[in-house]
Design a protein around this motif. Structure first.
Motif, PDB file in Angstrom:
ATOM      1  N   GLY A   1       0.631  -1.249   0.059  1.00  0.00           N
ATOM      2  CA  GLY A   1      -0.041   0.046  -0.025  1.00  0.00           C
ATOM      3  C   GLY A   1       0.860   1.330   0.121  1.00  0.00           C
ATOM      4  O   GLY A   1       1.976   1.067   0.437  1.00  0.00           O
ATOM      5  N   ASN A   2       0.245   2.460  -0.353  1.00  0.00           N
ATOM      6  CA  ASN A   2       1.073   3.534  -0.595  1.00  0.00           C
ATOM      7  C   ASN A   2       1.097   4.482   0.769  1.00  0.00           C
ATOM      8  O   ASN A   2       1.501   5.759   0.761  1.00  0.00           O
ATOM      9  N   GLY A   3       0.648   3.742   1.826  1.00  0.00           N
ATOM     10  CA  GLY A   3       0.791   4.479   3.128  1.00  0.00           C
ATOM     11  C   GLY A   3       1.715   3.626   4.111  1.00  0.00           C
ATOM     12  O   GLY A   3       1.902   3.853   5.230  1.00  0.00           O
ATOM     13  N   VAL A   4       2.403   2.946   3.375  1.00  0.00           N
ATOM     14  CA  VAL A   4       3.555   2.161   4.253  1.00  0.00           C
ATOM     15  C   VAL A   4       4.867   2.919   4.461  1.00  0.00           C
ATOM     16  O   VAL A   4       5.074   3.946   3.423  1.00  0.00           O
ATOM     17  N   LEU A   5       5.668   2.583   5.565  1.00  0.00           N
ATOM     18  CA  LEU A   5       7.083   3.150   5.465  1.00  0.00           C
ATOM     19  C   LEU A   5       8.017   3.103   4.369  1.00  0.00           C
ATOM     20  O   LEU A   5       8.647   3.616   3.936  1.00  0.00           O
ATOM     21  N   THR A   6       7.921   1.577   3.834  1.00  0.00           N
ATOM     22  CA  THR A   6       8.781   1.144   2.865  1.00  0.00           C
ATOM     23  C   THR A   6       8.276  -0.060   2.116  1.00  0.00           C
ATOM     24  O   THR A   6       7.398  -0.781   2.515  1.00  0.00           O
ATOM     25  N   HIS A   7       8.547  -0.163   0.733  1.00  0.00           N
ATOM     26  CA  HIS A   7       8.098  -1.029   0.025  1.00  0.00           C
ATOM     27  C   HIS A   7       9.209  -2.134  -0.071  1.00  0.00           C
ATOM     28  O   HIS A   7       9.137  -3.084  -0.728  1.00  0.00           O
ATOM     29  N   MET A   8      10.536  -1.831   0.382  1.00  0.00           N
ATOM     30  CA  MET A   8      11.464  -2.743   0.468  1.00  0.00           C
ATOM     31  C   MET A   8      11.388  -3.513   1.724  1.00  0.00           C
ATOM     32  O   MET A   8      12.245  -3.418   2.616  1.00  0.00           O
ATOM     33  N   ALA A   9      10.513  -4.301   1.835  1.00  0.00           N
ATOM     34  CA  ALA A   9       9.826  -4.802   3.290  1.00  0.00           C
ATOM     35  C   ALA A   9      10.629  -6.023   3.531  1.00  0.00           C
ATOM     36  O   ALA A   9      11.438  -6.438   2.867  1.00  0.00           O
ATOM     37  N   LYS A  10      10.249  -6.704   4.787  1.00  0.00           N
ATOM     38  CA  LYS A  10      10.712  -8.151   5.029  1.00  0.00           C
ATOM     39  C   LYS A  10      10.453  -8.883   3.782  1.00  0.00           C
ATOM     40  O   LYS A  10       9.477  -8.796   3.138  1.00  0.00           O
ATOM     41  N   SER A  11      10.979  -9.844   3.761  1.00  0.00           N
ATOM     42  CA  SER A  11      10.851 -11.219   2.833  1.00  0.00           C
ATOM     43  C   SER A  11       9.489 -11.695   3.069  1.00  0.00           C
ATOM     44  O   SER A  11       8.892 -11.542   4.332  1.00  0.00           O
ATOM     45  N   ARG A  12       8.793 -12.198   2.303  1.00  0.00           N
ATOM     46  CA  ARG A  12       7.474 -12.899   2.154  1.00  0.00           C
ATOM     47  C   ARG A  12       7.609 -14.039   3.375  1.00  0.00           C
ATOM     48  O   ARG A  12       6.687 -14.055   4.193  1.00  0.00           O
ATOM     49  N   MET A  13       8.754 -14.782   3.420  1.00  0.00           N
ATOM     50  CA  MET A  13       8.864 -15.817   4.280  1.00  0.00           C
ATOM     51  C   MET A  13       8.720 -15.277   5.937  1.00  0.00           C
ATOM     52  O   MET A  13       8.371 -15.831   6.524  1.00  0.00           O
ATOM     53  N   ASP A  14       9.434 -14.144   6.139  1.00  0.00           N
ATOM     54  CA  ASP A  14       9.427 -13.536   7.313  1.00  0.00           C
ATOM     55  C   ASP A  14       8.020 -13.080   7.758  1.00  0.00           C
ATOM     56  O   ASP A  14       7.541 -13.096   8.941  1.00  0.00           O
ATOM     57  N   ILE A  15       7.291 -12.594   6.685  1.00  0.00           N
ATOM     58  CA  ILE A  15       5.974 -12.026   7.236  1.00  0.00           C
ATOM     59  C   ILE A  15       4.904 -13.102   7.363  1.00  0.00           C
ATOM     60  O   ILE A  15       4.160 -13.256   8.207  1.00  0.00           O
ATOM     61  N   GLU A  16       5.148 -14.284   6.496  1.00  0.00           N
ATOM     62  CA  GLU A  16       4.302 -15.489   6.874  1.00  0.00           C
ATOM     63  C   GLU A  16       4.822 -16.073   8.150  1.00  0.00           C
ATOM     64  O   GLU A  16       3.780 -16.788   8.848  1.00  0.00           O
ATOM     65  N   LYS A  17       5.915 -15.921   8.666  1.00  0.00           N
ATOM     66  CA  LYS A  17       6.240 -16.310   9.925  1.00  0.00           C
ATOM     67  C   LYS A  17       5.490 -15.690  10.802  1.00  0.00           C
ATOM     68  O   LYS A  17       5.215 -16.377  11.899  1.00  0.00           O
ATOM     69  N   TYR A  18       5.427 -14.542  10.985  1.00  0.00           N
ATOM     70  CA  TYR A  18       4.481 -13.705  11.728  1.00  0.00           C
ATOM     71  C   TYR A  18       2.964 -14.201  11.550  1.00  0.00           C
ATOM     72  O   TYR A  18       2.465 -14.544  12.535  1.00  0.00           O
ATOM     73  N   PHE A  19       2.402 -14.355  10.632  1.00  0.00           N
ATOM     74  CA  PHE A  19       1.092 -14.561  10.210  1.00  0.00           C
ATOM     75  C   PHE A  19       0.773 -15.960  10.936  1.00  0.00           C
ATOM     76  O   PHE A  19      -0.205 -16.220  11.454  1.00  0.00           O
ATOM     77  N   LYS A  20       1.831 -16.876  11.043  1.00  0.00           N
ATOM     78  CA  LYS A  20       1.636 -18.339  11.383  1.00  0.00           C
ATOM     79  C   LYS A  20       1.821 -18.171  13.000  1.00  0.00           C
ATOM     80  O   LYS A  20       1.451 -19.309  13.573  1.00  0.00           O
ATOM     81  N   LEU A  21       2.153 -17.221  13.545  1.00  0.00           N
ATOM     82  CA  LEU A  21       2.235 -17.236  15.061  1.00  0.00           C
ATOM     83  C   LEU A  21       0.836 -17.126  15.951  1.00  0.00           C
ATOM     84  O   LEU A  21       0.802 -17.745  16.965  1.00  0.00           O
TER      85      LEU A  21
END
Length: 473
Positions: free
Chosen positions: A440-460
């Motif tokens: 989205g265009n209200g984010v701090l960065t588009h150079m975000a964490k890897s999808r793997m890292d994001i999925e890891k949080y989701f799976k918590l």
């Protein structure tokens, strides 16, 4: 670690931070004129013709930080004084023109806009050119190029033109408030209104005798942001700001999934209603397809409704990656449930306006939603969630055929097919931003964490099913 992608974002952030500091201290009205001097100290300009112009532009940014032009219904606005460095654009003849004998470009132009100069080179008369591109298509040397301003290039629905002074002009009848132009403008001449002062007032009013409970409803895309800290520290920071409760918008996504599954079974063909920019696009460009759009509230509105059903006096502040959510807030179906909207950029400004270093805080975990509610943050997540919901609801004799679209151009293709009864599917997941909400265009960065890292949080999430997430409330 750098918090933002661009210097423009950093400039916006600093204006928001200083505005917020004064709002916390009740000195905004007295100190607002000092903000340009705080942002641009000294007497030397950094990129404009003079320091006076730079400070005048900052003053316009302060107005946006305070809510912008109340007469303009759109949340996206042009700072005209800042929009003066881009070329006019359009089709132009480049140095690659060889002055050939064929002159196919002249023959292809039906408007007499192309002539040949004394050097046998093509010349385009801008007053006659209709920007059809016929000349560029026939040039054997690809010597005619279409130069568009960054904002026009970013806007995939053609909502940006130029006014008589050649500054960007937004057609509110077309604009879907996705914010793509905001992020791409290299001079920051297009920006969105901020409701950061509304958020501060909600917190401050609550603290004065605790008149009501303040709830921060944070979108799951936050897991891709604030890369310098841990997700649990972001949540703790919200508590430090003064929010009484932090709730996952992903729980609203679980609720949306369940209802959209029922609606899909009933209607047979459905498009999602989660992305406000997508819904706005359908409304403005494909109104005949509105019956296919899910009548279910978005996750933001759904979680707001859930909170206010429990406590009618509660105040809900949505925090997410999306500028279009600020327009969704104005809908009659949404306004009763959400009090204001801020972006992740604005949340960072709030933290720093109160000198909150979230990296020093203990982590606070959230456990409101299922994994399936959290993955709404990325493209394809809603589709996976609906598939799971179909299984959990034991829907029989129904073949789920999803069409996942991220980016307005892909959405347009799917909608055109649906309009012409050519769509090979029965559920359209429409996201205006490529990659989904995490981009989205209200984010701090588009150079975000890897999808793997994001999925890891989701799976918590400790909640294993959508039904369980809903029933625990």
């Amino acid at each position: 670690m750098r918090k933002f992608d661009t210097r423009i974002q950093d400039l916006k952030y600093r204006v928001l931070r200083e505005t917020a500091k004064m709002a916390w201290n009740d000195t905004l009205l007295e100190g607002v004129l000092d903000i340009p001097d705080i942002i641009i100290p000294g007497k030397k300009p950094t990129m404009r013709c003079c320091i006076y112009k730079e400070k005048a532009i900052v003053s316009e940014r302060v107005k946006l930080a305070m809510g912008g032009d109340k007469a303009n219904d759109n949340v996206i606005e042009v700072i005209e004084i800042a929009c003066d460095e881009c070329p006019i654009g359009g089709y132009e003849v480049t140095r690659s023109c060889r002055g050939c004998l064929a002159h196919r470009c002249v023959d292809a132009c039906k408007f007499g806009a192309i002539t040949i100069d004394e050097h046998q080179k093509a010349v385009i008369d801008k007053s006659k050119c209709k920007e059809c591109g016929a000349c560029a298509k026939v040039c054997p040397y690809s010597a005619i190029m279409d130069y568009k301003r960054p904002c026009q290039q970013a806007c995939k629905i053609g909502a940006i033109t130029m006014n008589e002074d050649y500054a960007a002009k937004i057609d509110n009848d077309k604009c879907i408030s996705c914010g793509a132009c905001v992020y791409q403008c290299p001079f920051g001449a297009i920006s969105e209104k901020s409701y950061i002062l509304d958020a501060i007032n909600i917190i401050k009013s609550s603290e004065d005798g605790k008149k009501y409970k303040t709830c921060a409803a944070i979108a799951p895309a936050f897991a891709s942001q604030f890369v310098y800290a841990k997700p649990g520290q972001v949540i703790s920071g919200l508590k430090e700001l003064g929010f009484d409760e932090v709730v996952e918008v992903a729980l609203g996504a679980d609720m949306v999934t369940w209802k959209e599954t029922e609606e899909l079974k009933e209607k047979g063909v459905l498009t999602s209603s989660c992305c406000p920019a997508f819904v706005s696009y359908v409304t403005k460009e494909f109104p005949e397809l509105l019956p296919y759009v899910s009548s279910t509230l978005s996750p933001m509105a759904m979680i707001g409704k859930h909170i206010k059903d429990i406590d009618t006096t509660a105040k809900v502040v949505f925090i997410g990656p999306c500028t279009a959510k600020k327009m969704e807030l104005k809908r009659e179906s949404v306004a009763p449930y959400v009090d204001t909207v801020i972006t992740f950029e604005e949340l960072q400004a709030l933290y720093d306006s109160k000198d909150i270093d979230i990296t020093t805080l203990e982590e606070t975990s959230l456990s409101d939603a299922s994994y399936y509610g959290r993955i709404f943050a990325r493209s394809g997540g809603l589709t996976e969630a609906v598939k799971q919901s179909i299984d959990e609801q034991s829907v029989e004799d129904f073949e789920f055929k999803p069409v996942v679209c991220d980016g307005i151009e892909n959405c347009k293709i799917a909608l055109l097919k649906l309009k012409r009864n050519l769509l090979e599917g029965n559920f359209v997941e429409g996201m205006a931003c490529q990659g989904g909400c995490v981009s989205g265009n209200g984010v701090l960065t588009h150079m975000a964490k890897s999808r793997m890292d994001i999925e890891k949080y989701f799976k918590l999430s400790t909640i294993t099913s959508i039904k369980e997430a809903i029933n625990e409330q």
